[in-house]
Design a protein around this motif. Sequence first.
Motif, PDB file in Angstrom:
ATOM      1  N   LEU A  62       3.402   3.747  45.997  1.00 25.36           N
ATOM      2  CA  LEU A  62       3.244   3.184  47.450  1.00 25.36           C
ATOM      3  C   LEU A  62       3.793   1.965  47.536  1.00 25.36           C
ATOM      4  O   LEU A  62       4.327   1.346  48.719  1.00 25.36           O
ATOM      5  CB  LEU A  62       1.607   3.010  47.658  1.00 25.36           C
ATOM      6  N   LEU A  63       3.667   0.993  46.556  1.00 22.43           N
ATOM      7  CA  LEU A  63       4.340  -0.277  46.798  1.00 22.43           C
ATOM      8  C   LEU A  63       5.637  -0.210  47.064  1.00 22.43           C
ATOM      9  O   LEU A  63       6.393  -1.004  47.403  1.00 22.43           O
ATOM     10  CB  LEU A  63       3.883  -1.126  45.624  1.00 22.43           C
ATOM     11  N   ASP A  64       6.571   0.513  45.770  1.00 14.42           N
ATOM     12  CA  ASP A  64       7.895   0.724  46.195  1.00 14.42           C
ATOM     13  C   ASP A  64       8.245   1.455  47.495  1.00 14.42           C
ATOM     14  O   ASP A  64       9.349   1.069  47.831  1.00 14.42           O
ATOM     15  CB  ASP A  64       8.281   1.969  44.922  1.00 14.42           C
ATOM     16  N   LEU A  65       7.558   2.287  48.006  1.00 12.69           N
ATOM     17  CA  LEU A  65       7.985   2.898  49.314  1.00 12.69           C
ATOM     18  C   LEU A  65       7.959   1.952  50.337  1.00 12.69           C
ATOM     19  O   LEU A  65       8.579   2.021  51.314  1.00 12.69           O
ATOM     20  CB  LEU A  65       7.246   4.011  49.530  1.00 12.69           C
ATOM     21  N   PHE A  66       7.036   1.172  50.236  1.00 15.82           N
ATOM     22  CA  PHE A  66       6.863   0.162  51.411  1.00 15.82           C
ATOM     23  C   PHE A  66       7.632  -1.394  51.261  1.00 15.82           C
ATOM     24  O   PHE A  66       8.197  -1.655  52.342  1.00 15.82           O
ATOM     25  CB  PHE A  66       5.293  -0.221  51.445  1.00 15.82           C
ATOM     26  N   PHE A  67       7.677  -1.942  50.175  1.00 12.82           N
ATOM     27  CA  PHE A  67       8.277  -3.041  50.095  1.00 12.82           C
ATOM     28  C   PHE A  67       9.668  -3.160  49.377  1.00 12.82           C
ATOM     29  O   PHE A  67      10.138  -4.113  49.117  1.00 12.82           O
ATOM     30  CB  PHE A  67       7.148  -3.935  49.373  1.00 12.82           C
ATOM     31  N   LYS A  68      10.139  -1.968  48.796  1.00  8.82           N
ATOM     32  CA  LYS A  68      11.250  -1.912  48.191  1.00  8.82           C
ATOM     33  C   LYS A  68      12.236  -0.982  48.964  1.00  8.82           C
ATOM     34  O   LYS A  68      11.640  -0.177  49.483  1.00  8.82           O
ATOM     35  CB  LYS A  68      11.415  -1.858  46.768  1.00  8.82           C
ATOM     36  N   ASP A  69      13.482  -1.072  48.747  1.00  7.69           N
ATOM     37  CA  ASP A  69      14.221   0.013  49.330  1.00  7.69           C
ATOM     38  C   ASP A  69      14.386   1.353  48.540  1.00  7.69           C
ATOM     39  O   ASP A  69      15.443   1.645  48.013  1.00  7.69           O
ATOM     40  CB  ASP A  69      15.769  -0.661  49.400  1.00  7.69           C
ATOM     41  N   VAL A  70      13.208   1.830  48.408  1.00  6.88           N
ATOM     42  CA  VAL A  70      13.079   3.224  47.699  1.00  6.88           C
ATOM     43  C   VAL A  70      12.651   4.195  48.668  1.00  6.88           C
ATOM     44  O   VAL A  70      11.910   4.069  49.717  1.00  6.88           O
ATOM     45  CB  VAL A  70      11.837   2.963  46.517  1.00  6.88           C
ATOM     46  N   LEU A  71      13.120   5.597  48.461  1.00  6.11           N
ATOM     47  CA  LEU A  71      13.214   6.338  49.331  1.00  6.11           C
ATOM     48  C   LEU A  71      12.691   7.615  48.576  1.00  6.11           C
ATOM     49  O   LEU A  71      12.581   7.637  47.335  1.00  6.11           O
ATOM     50  CB  LEU A  71      14.487   7.034  50.225  1.00  6.11           C
ATOM     51  N   ILE A  72      11.917   8.634  49.263  1.00  2.42           N
ATOM     52  CA  ILE A  72      11.666   9.898  48.753  1.00  2.42           C
ATOM     53  C   ILE A  72      12.411  10.436  47.812  1.00  2.42           C
ATOM     54  O   ILE A  72      13.417  10.687  48.136  1.00  2.42           O
ATOM     55  CB  ILE A  72      10.845  10.959  49.680  1.00  2.42           C
ATOM     56  N   ASN A  73      12.156  10.847  46.558  1.00  2.00           N
ATOM     57  CA  ASN A  73      13.190  11.080  45.550  1.00  2.00           C
ATOM     58  C   ASN A  73      12.645  12.640  45.072  1.00  2.00           C
ATOM     59  O   ASN A  73      11.568  12.835  44.570  1.00  2.00           O
ATOM     60  CB  ASN A  73      12.993  10.279  44.324  1.00  2.00           C
ATOM     61  N   PRO A  74      13.524  13.630  45.099  1.00  2.00           N
ATOM     62  CA  PRO A  74      13.119  14.900  44.733  1.00  2.00           C
ATOM     63  C   PRO A  74      12.637  14.960  43.080  1.00  2.00           C
ATOM     64  O   PRO A  74      12.039  15.817  42.634  1.00  2.00           O
ATOM     65  CB  PRO A  74      14.254  15.894  44.844  1.00  2.00           C
ATOM     66  N   LYS A 149      12.854  10.460  54.802  1.00  2.00           N
ATOM     67  CA  LYS A 149      12.531  10.084  53.481  1.00  2.00           C
ATOM     68  C   LYS A 149      11.812   8.801  53.604  1.00  2.00           C
ATOM     69  O   LYS A 149      11.532   7.980  52.588  1.00  2.00           O
ATOM     70  CB  LYS A 149      13.572   9.935  52.373  1.00  2.00           C
ATOM     71  N   THR A 150      11.665   8.086  54.997  1.00  2.00           N
ATOM     72  CA  THR A 150      11.066   6.868  55.164  1.00  2.00           C
ATOM     73  C   THR A 150       9.456   6.991  55.684  1.00  2.00           C
ATOM     74  O   THR A 150       9.411   7.750  56.750  1.00  2.00           O
ATOM     75  CB  THR A 150      11.855   5.862  55.849  1.00  2.00           C
ATOM     76  N   LEU A 151       8.782   6.403  55.199  1.00  2.58           N
ATOM     77  CA  LEU A 151       7.488   6.338  55.749  1.00  2.58           C
ATOM     78  C   LEU A 151       7.438   5.553  57.171  1.00  2.58           C
ATOM     79  O   LEU A 151       7.709   4.598  57.328  1.00  2.58           O
ATOM     80  CB  LEU A 151       6.401   5.556  54.728  1.00  2.58           C
ATOM     81  N   PHE A 152       6.725   6.357  58.171  1.00  5.52           N
ATOM     82  CA  PHE A 152       6.914   5.762  59.693  1.00  5.52           C
ATOM     83  C   PHE A 152       5.940   4.461  59.645  1.00  5.52           C
ATOM     84  O   PHE A 152       6.101   3.476  60.342  1.00  5.52           O
ATOM     85  CB  PHE A 152       6.192   6.984  60.450  1.00  5.52           C
ATOM     86  N   LEU A 153       4.686   4.467  58.687  1.00  9.06           N
ATOM     87  CA  LEU A 153       3.991   3.382  58.461  1.00  9.06           C
ATOM     88  C   LEU A 153       4.673   2.165  58.434  1.00  9.06           C
ATOM     89  O   LEU A 153       4.175   1.147  58.724  1.00  9.06           O
ATOM     90  CB  LEU A 153       2.601   3.618  57.716  1.00  9.06           C
ATOM     91  N   LYS A 154       5.378   2.283  57.499  1.00 10.89           N
ATOM     92  CA  LYS A 154       6.228   1.177  56.887  1.00 10.89           C
ATOM     93  C   LYS A 154       7.264   0.447  58.150  1.00 10.89           C
ATOM     94  O   LYS A 154       7.159  -0.754  58.409  1.00 10.89           O
ATOM     95  CB  LYS A 154       7.538   1.675  55.791  1.00 10.89           C
ATOM     96  N   TYR A 192       8.185  -8.614  41.941  1.00 13.24           N
ATOM     97  CA  TYR A 192       7.407  -8.839  43.080  1.00 13.24           C
ATOM     98  C   TYR A 192       7.531  -7.684  44.413  1.00 13.24           C
ATOM     99  O   TYR A 192       8.689  -7.276  44.315  1.00 13.24           O
ATOM    100  CB  TYR A 192       7.650 -10.223  43.849  1.00 13.24           C
ATOM    101  N   PHE A 193       6.654  -7.624  45.213  1.00 19.94           N
ATOM    102  CA  PHE A 193       6.737  -6.668  46.201  1.00 19.94           C
ATOM    103  C   PHE A 193       6.816  -7.281  47.397  1.00 19.94           C
ATOM    104  O   PHE A 193       6.984  -6.588  48.656  1.00 19.94           O
ATOM    105  CB  PHE A 193       5.687  -5.566  46.216  1.00 19.94           C
ATOM    106  N   ASP A 194       6.667  -8.634  47.502  1.00 18.40           N
ATOM    107  CA  ASP A 194       6.539  -9.354  48.652  1.00 18.40           C
ATOM    108  C   ASP A 194       8.199  -9.496  49.152  1.00 18.40           C
ATOM    109  O   ASP A 194       8.914 -10.320  48.478  1.00 18.40           O
ATOM    110  CB  ASP A 194       5.709 -10.580  48.538  1.00 18.40           C
ATOM    111  N   PRO A 195       8.583  -8.800  50.054  1.00 25.36           N
ATOM    112  CA  PRO A 195      10.198  -8.908  50.675  1.00 25.36           C
ATOM    113  C   PRO A 195      10.239 -10.228  51.165  1.00 25.36           C
ATOM    114  O   PRO A 195      11.543 -10.530  51.208  1.00 25.36           O
ATOM    115  CB  PRO A 195      10.046  -8.008  51.589  1.00 25.36           C
ATOM    116  N   SER A 196       9.311 -11.104  51.641  1.00 26.64           N
ATOM    117  CA  SER A 196       9.806 -12.544  51.858  1.00 26.64           C
ATOM    118  C   SER A 196      10.092 -13.689  50.890  1.00 26.64           C
ATOM    119  O   SER A 196      10.332 -14.544  51.091  1.00 26.64           O
ATOM    120  CB  SER A 196       8.606 -13.010  52.764  1.00 26.64           C
TER     121      SER A 196
END
Length: 379
Positions: A62-74, A149-154, A192-196
């Motif tokens: 969840l951290l990867d998907l929200f705070f890094k440039d990671v997309l759903i991976n098959p 492949k991107t979360l809308f909540l993000k 770190y997962f903080d994008p700032s």
Amino acid sequence: MLKRVRFKNFKSFVNETIIDLDASKSNILLDTNVENNIVKGCCFYGANASGKTNALNAITLLLDLFFKDVLINPTWKSIFNNEKTMYFEYTFVEDSEEIVYYFEVNRNNQICKETLAINNKIMLNRLLNSAESYLTENRDYSLDSVDEKTLFLKKIYFNTRFSEFKSLKKCFEYLKNSIYYNPIREIGKIVYFDPSKIKEIDLLTYLNENGTEEINSFFEEFNFPYRIKYKKEKINPFLSPFTQISFEREELPDVPFFMESYGNQVLLSILPSLLTIVKSGGILAIDEFSSGLHNKLESLLLKYFFKHSKNAQIFFVSHSTNLLKTSLLRPDQIYSVDFDKGSILKKFQDEKPRESQNLEKMYLSGVFGGIPLYGTEQE
């Protein structure tokens, strides 16, 4: 804080799997290892290739998907069955409010379902390329402009920061503070997962920003036989930057970082992660926690974390069975991992061990599972 993770068909895990962080009724380490009826993290034990790291990855995904440039991976889908869908559900508690976030990925590797509920009230409901939201001024959305492949909540988070929803905002601040550390993959790297902030902060960056005071205070508190020195300005641009760090011992020459033992290199690399999370809150995820560290040092680090942390949790993978004792970990904080046509988690608490029982001996005798069988042991 994270209360529960539920997932299915992820990597080596075929069946629905639950990591439950609700504290049991046990009074073991209640004052240090539990906060607001949630345990301050858990650990995973098992044979090599049983799926321990994958269990940890289910938390950090969840951290990867929200705070890094990671997309759903098959490749995340399990190869041990023919099912083409997978799902994840994360439950948090903030300000006495329960936040449940769920998303599902279909056979086409699209996010086909995404929901968010606060105290059982649906705040976001996505089906493929359409969504209904109560987190924004607009209620109905067509998601044609959103990557499948991107979360809308993000997208909502980065557009609004959930300014109108205090508990949800605090939940994401908590997640954003999180750190992932793996001592084997690369000494000195903190992710770190903080994008700032800088996304990858190594030991040198930490020392540049904070100096040596916090780390040396830790060494002094526990009577370590050394302190560290750090020369902020690099003397020779052709030398490794780690030449700026050295270990100082009384009546002995200083030892450069790269000449120190692997264990001391790991310790010095992990301390910035631990001290930062204890201070700021968040999740500290550590793979191969036992790499290079003495048994007593591992225990010391965990005791320090549980004693001094408030709004923080630690999740780690280890092979050090000496940590399996009720003076350090509660049975509801320990999971064994077995592999039988897929990875299987089992919580030690399920066997209802007594406080006086030796968890390490019980584990090694096979009571909790997660024990490798080699050679004649299989006969």
